[in-house]
Motif scaffolding. Structure first.
Motif, PDB file in Angstrom:
ATOM      1  N   ASP A 144      -1.293   5.246   2.545  1.00 13.76           N
ATOM      2  CA  ASP A 144      -2.169   4.954   3.677  1.00 13.76           C
ATOM      3  C   ASP A 144      -2.544   6.268   4.349  1.00 13.76           C
ATOM      4  O   ASP A 144      -1.701   6.980   4.863  1.00 13.76           O
ATOM      5  CB  ASP A 144      -1.432   4.043   4.658  1.00 13.76           C
ATOM      6  N   LYS A 174       0.848  -1.196   0.000  1.00 12.03           N
ATOM      7  CA  LYS A 174       0.000   0.000   0.000  1.00 12.03           C
ATOM      8  C   LYS A 174       0.881   1.242   0.000  1.00 12.03           C
ATOM      9  O   LYS A 174       1.672   1.444   0.899  1.00 12.03           O
ATOM     10  CB  LYS A 174      -0.899   0.028   1.234  1.00 12.03           C
ATOM     11  N   ARG A 234      -8.646  -0.789   8.169  1.00 19.68           N
ATOM     12  CA  ARG A 234      -9.123  -2.156   7.923  1.00 19.68           C
ATOM     13  C   ARG A 234      -8.185  -2.873   6.943  1.00 19.68           C
ATOM     14  O   ARG A 234      -7.829  -4.023   7.138  1.00 19.68           O
ATOM     15  CB  ARG A 234     -10.548  -2.082   7.366  1.00 19.68           C
ATOM     16  N   ASP A 235      -7.785  -2.138   5.894  1.00 24.32           N
ATOM     17  CA  ASP A 235      -6.867  -2.733   4.916  1.00 24.32           C
ATOM     18  C   ASP A 235      -5.557  -3.154   5.574  1.00 24.32           C
ATOM     19  O   ASP A 235      -5.001  -4.203   5.273  1.00 24.32           O
ATOM     20  CB  ASP A 235      -6.563  -1.722   3.806  1.00 24.32           C
ATOM     21  N   ARG A 236      -5.095  -2.293   6.465  1.00 23.28           N
ATOM     22  CA  ARG A 236      -3.834  -2.602   7.150  1.00 23.28           C
ATOM     23  C   ARG A 236      -3.988  -3.856   7.994  1.00 23.28           C
ATOM     24  O   ARG A 236      -3.101  -4.706   8.031  1.00 23.28           O
ATOM     25  CB  ARG A 236      -3.407  -1.432   8.044  1.00 23.28           C
ATOM     26  N   CYS A 287      -4.064  -6.852   5.800  1.00 23.61           N
ATOM     27  CA  CYS A 287      -2.699  -7.078   5.323  1.00 23.61           C
ATOM     28  C   CYS A 287      -1.884  -7.854   6.377  1.00 23.61           C
ATOM     29  O   CYS A 287      -1.163  -8.797   6.066  1.00 23.61           O
ATOM     30  CB  CYS A 287      -2.083  -5.715   5.011  1.00 23.61           C
ATOM     31  N   ALA A 337      -8.611   2.416   5.413  1.00 27.37           N
ATOM     32  CA  ALA A 337      -7.187   2.122   5.342  1.00 27.37           C
ATOM     33  C   ALA A 337      -6.772   1.308   6.568  1.00 27.37           C
ATOM     34  O   ALA A 337      -5.952   0.401   6.460  1.00 27.37           O
ATOM     35  CB  ALA A 337      -6.402   3.416   5.278  1.00 27.37           C
TER      36      ALA A 337
END
Lengths: 272, 210
Positions: free
Chosen positions: B107, B104, B115-117, B120, B113
């Motif tokens: 960020d 990513k 949640r994405d982290r 990940c 973001a």
């Protein structure tokens, strides 16, 4: 994901086994009810005295007449609304005071005599006493409140006392906020205690509320109808109103419990 | 960073520590070892402030933020894996880590973001596809990995791991060790383990309690 699937399958298999061994399914329930009606019908036929034991067909006949009349629905609404109001007040005050008592020992000590007296006093004494102080139309509200309050108070207080300190430690370490602690740590722990209290309260509130109406005989109440039926030896009416009461009590309990379960599931649902 | 000075602690029926001292330096990795009942978890509770030493002092802990994997999972059972990790990040998330930078670029620390982290990080321990499952539906090993991600992603300067590999198979354990190694980012580590190999792989100093 394979591991999660396997875990989920295992959980479903175990819960299915538990359901099979522990619960009566709806077909079995329907068969049992039919059998009970059959036994009731045979007993009524053998006795052949409507004044002592009205048969299922007599009761159904009275019921079909009652359902078509406006006063039937007014009577049901009168009792239902009052008992429901008493229940809601009992739940609300029981929860609020249990939380306060859980937070401050002094509150618990100060409330102890009232809760103990309410728990120990026979319902009939309370009904008569309430009739001295209040009008008969409010009696079922008061009585259902007095029955529900100590049950909810005691259970919610027990739940608060049994909150898992290890989860609180986790919340402290990770500096969780008030709402996260409340919704995801404390409420799930309160759920089983609260639902048990609610299940018990609903049935008790109906029984005590109607008993209060029978003694206080407020106009347009189910209790009044039961009293009149007994007075005029109208046994089929007595059975019909009792049948209505049983149905209402079951439906009321199921509706309240479903609503409470839905409320408790809300925080979890909002996360997915 | 943290100085434990001559502390003593006893349970009603047993003395656990008598005049015990230890130091945890900035970025130091320590592995506590020893037989059951020698006070490994008690020492961690003294550090988190949930137990108080009868004498002696622990200095430096007040200015230190801690993230932790507890001996039992302590997850909110109704919340999903992602949400449990996000709760643990109330103080904030650790700054970008090298492996995330590859995935990513921008960020912005928005909710999405964040949640994405988390996803990940879950992917690093082979849990990305279980991200939205409620904790109560996860297996023991999966719960441990969620706890591990929660501890590693939460902003802190001391990471405490109390037997973090319990219930994990060897492949997931290897993955978890790599994940810890890459995610520490200069933070101090205090880990309880019964296997010397875990300490050696993470390059941790071994402190034996007896």
């Amino acid at each position: 994901m394979g591991e999660a699937d396997q875990n989920e399958r295992q959980r479903k298999r175990v819960s299915k086994l538990c359901r099979q061994s522990a619960k009566i399914n709806w077909i079995e329930k329907a068969a049992a009810i039919t059998a009970a009606f059959f036994v009731w019908g045979i007993c009524a036929k053998l006795l052949d005295q409507k004044i002592l034991l009205a048969g299922p067909w007599d009761v159904l006949g009275v019921l079909s007449t009652l359902i078509g009349q406006g006063f039937f629905w007014q009577t049901i609404s009168f009792s239902l609304l009052r008992i429901a109001l008493g229940l809601v007040l009992g739940i609300a005050l029981g929860c609020v005071l249990a939380i306060l008592a859980g937070l401050h020992h002094t509150v618990e000590v100060l409330l102890w005599p009232y809760v103990s007296v309410i728990k120990a006093t026979p319902v009939a004494s309370v009904i008569v006493l309430c009739l001295v102080w209040f009008s008969s139309s409010t009696i079922s509200i008061l009585i259902s409140f007095l029955i529900v309050f100590p049950i909810v108070y005691t259970n919610v207080l027990s739940a608060i006392r049994n909150l898992d300190p290890q989860m609180e430690e986790m919340a402290d370490v990770f500096a969780l906020g008030f709402w996260e602690r409340l919704l995801y740590i404390r409420l799930p722990q309160l759920e089983s205690y609260f639902l048990a209290a609610l299940q018990l309260s609903c049935g008790m509130a109906w029984k005590a509320g109607i008993a209060a109406e029978v003694i206080g005989i407020p106009a347009r109440s189910i209790g009044r109808q039961l009293y009149d039926a007994k007075l005029y030896l109208a046994t089929p009416e007595l059975f019909a109103w009792t049948f209505v009461l049983v149905c209402l009590s079951v439906l009321f309990e199921k509706a309240i419990l479903q609503f409470a379960k839905w409320l408790f599931a809300l925080p979890g649902r909002s996360l997915r | 960073m943290i100085q434990i000075d001559h502390i003593s602690f006893s349970y009603p029926d047993k003395t656990i520590f008598h005049d015990f001292s230890m130091e945890i330096g900035q970025g130091e990795r320590i592995c506590l070892m020893g037989p059951s009942g020698t006070g490994k978890t008690t020492l961690l509770s003294l550090l988190t402030g949930h137990l108080q030493a009868e004498s002696g002092s622990i200095t430096g802990i007040g200015t230190c933020s801690i993230s932790m994997v507890f001996q039992d999972d302590r997850l909110c059972k109704r919340a999903s894996a992602v949400q449990n990790i996000l709760f643990g990040c109330c103080r904030g998330m650790m700054p970008q880590m090298s492996f995330e930078m590859l995935q990513k670029e921008n960020d912005r620390f928005s909710q999405m973001a964040r949640r994405d982290r988390v996803i990940c990080h879950l992917d690093r321990v082979d849990l990305a596809q279980a991200a939205d499952l409620p904790a109560e539906k996860l297996s023991g090993g999966m719960k441990r990995r969620v706890c591990l991600v929660r501890a590693m992603l939460s902003e802190s300067n001391l990471v405490i791991l109390d037997e973090p590999f319990t219930g994990m198979d060897s492949a997931h354990k290897r993955q978890a060790i790599d994940y810890i190694d890459q995610s520490l980012c200069g933070r101090a580590l205090l880990m309880v383990s019964h296997e010397r190999q875990d300490a050696d792989t993470l390059g941790a100093r071994i402190v034996c309690l007896s």
